[in-house]
Design a protein around this motif. Sequence first.
Motif, PDB file in Angstrom:
ATOM      1  N   SER B  28      28.155  42.615  31.165  1.00  0.00           N
ATOM      2  CA  SER B  28      29.169  42.835  30.133  1.00  0.00           C
ATOM      3  C   SER B  28      30.387  41.946  30.367  1.00  0.00           C
ATOM      4  O   SER B  28      30.691  41.585  31.498  1.00  0.00           O
ATOM      5  N   LYS B  30      34.096  41.855  30.811  1.00  0.00           N
ATOM      6  CA  LYS B  30      35.055  42.878  31.255  1.00  0.00           C
ATOM      7  C   LYS B  30      36.435  42.280  31.495  1.00  0.00           C
ATOM      8  O   LYS B  30      36.580  41.077  31.703  1.00  0.00           O
ATOM      9  N   ALA B 121      34.921  47.264  30.462  1.00  0.00           N
ATOM     10  CA  ALA B 121      34.199  46.522  29.419  1.00  0.00           C
ATOM     11  C   ALA B 121      35.109  46.347  28.205  1.00  0.00           C
ATOM     12  O   ALA B 121      35.765  47.305  27.770  1.00  0.00           O
ATOM     13  N   ASP B 123      34.269  45.826  25.188  1.00  0.00           N
ATOM     14  CA  ASP B 123      33.764  46.621  24.068  1.00  0.00           C
ATOM     15  C   ASP B 123      33.743  48.071  24.531  1.00  0.00           C
ATOM     16  O   ASP B 123      32.964  48.435  25.409  1.00  0.00           O
ATOM     17  N   ILE B 172      26.487  37.012  25.896  1.00  0.00           N
ATOM     18  CA  ILE B 172      27.447  38.104  26.116  1.00  0.00           C
ATOM     19  C   ILE B 172      28.785  37.765  25.459  1.00  0.00           C
ATOM     20  O   ILE B 172      29.395  38.593  24.789  1.00  0.00           O
ATOM     21  N   GLY B 175      28.183  37.764  21.732  1.00  0.00           N
ATOM     22  CA  GLY B 175      27.648  39.023  21.225  1.00  0.00           C
ATOM     23  C   GLY B 175      26.461  38.821  20.311  1.00  0.00           C
ATOM     24  O   GLY B 175      26.262  39.548  19.344  1.00  0.00           O
TER      25      GLY B 175
END
Lengths: 227, 227
Positions: B28, B30, B121, B123, B172, B175
Amino acid sequence: MPTSDADRRDWRPIATVDTVILTLDEGSLKVLVHRRQRAPFAGAWALPGGYIRPGEDDSAEEAALRVLRTKAGLPNFYIEQLATYSGPARDPRGWSISVAFLALVPRDLLPDLAEDVSLAAVDGLPDLAFDHGRIVRDAVARLRGKGAYSSLPAALLPESFTLPELQRAYEIVLGDHIDASSFRRKVLDLDMIEETGEAQAGVSKRPAKLYRLTGAARTFNRTLGAA
Amino acid sequence: MPTSDADRRDWRPIATVDTVILTLDEGSLKVLVHRRQRAPFAGAWALPGGYIRPGEDDSAEEAALRVLRTKAGLPNFYIEQLATYSGPARDPRGWSISVAFLALVPRDLLPDLAEDVSLAAVDGLPDLAFDHGRIVRDAVARLRGKGAYSSLPAALLPESFTLPELQRAYEIVLGDHIDASSFRRKVLDLDMIEETGEAQAGVSKRPAKLYRLTGAARTFNRTLGAA
């Protein structure tokens, strides 16, 4: 005795804004400067700038718009952050931080320049007060870096323009000659401009068509800033 | 009695810096956050930030690096200005101006996080103090906006990496799923990466080749900022 940084008002830097107004004038990319009335740098050319006034301004951007109104007699433009400049040496009054804003403005929206306001060609700029020379160079680099891949140079033109005028704006911004036929194809392919339905007035037999930015290009244009 | 804005120290905004450290961790994107010890927002997660100290810092950037050292125990990274945030409401202590800086840091350069430091994260971010949630969103938008057209996502990887690792970093950041064969062709065509001559250690029969950014890509990478 102060108990934290927040209380140590004497630790706070001077906080100002500076504004870079770029326009096309007489075939050159120019920046709006004004002659400083007061020390420091009294009599020198400088970008319109001033202190942020926490009692008056809701943000640094609002401070910049106030400065443009009061120091250069300009209406509210669309301005974007360029960068923030800081340090102990850039202002003789003390450690300072200045948020610089950038606007691309058609020349016809700068009609009556005040007596102490002038347009200076960015190539061959006079000495400016503070670090304003550097700020202008950064602004021009931003425009030149983004101009080739965007409709930004059109923001320097009046609302409607001919294709040769648009091409000339790109050439001035990019400092390079552009091939007319491939330029025409490219801007039309990109749906960046559309015909206004009118033609250039007051010219001879074959008046050139007038164009304007499409809505999409207008939105995209608002990417002058970083984000 | 004060004679000018410059003398009215009580007119000066609070001047701070905030830092956004983005990294790839466990698949992820972060951001590094720390738990605030003191009011305002005591106990809340926040970006590492702090007052500019004119007596100590040579620039806002130097202040940001000092904050990263002292509040997050981090070495000097390459940081760039993200944007400057200002106004009367973003800090309960008063009208404030904060210069936010952004760094993309490989996870292996953040080895031992201090007890009150964490990676969150982007998101599904927890509530952050001040306007730090907005600052993180702006940083991620900047990375996502530029990532597709640059080698920026590679800045989140260790110095050498496999092609699948690089592809995963792009996926990542953006996305989105990326087609492996066209990705491979593109990054090799662009002279963005080069073979290190080594292969991934500790894996089975056909160890993947290791790559690194070329010198040109490394330089180009330093365009995270606006200019």
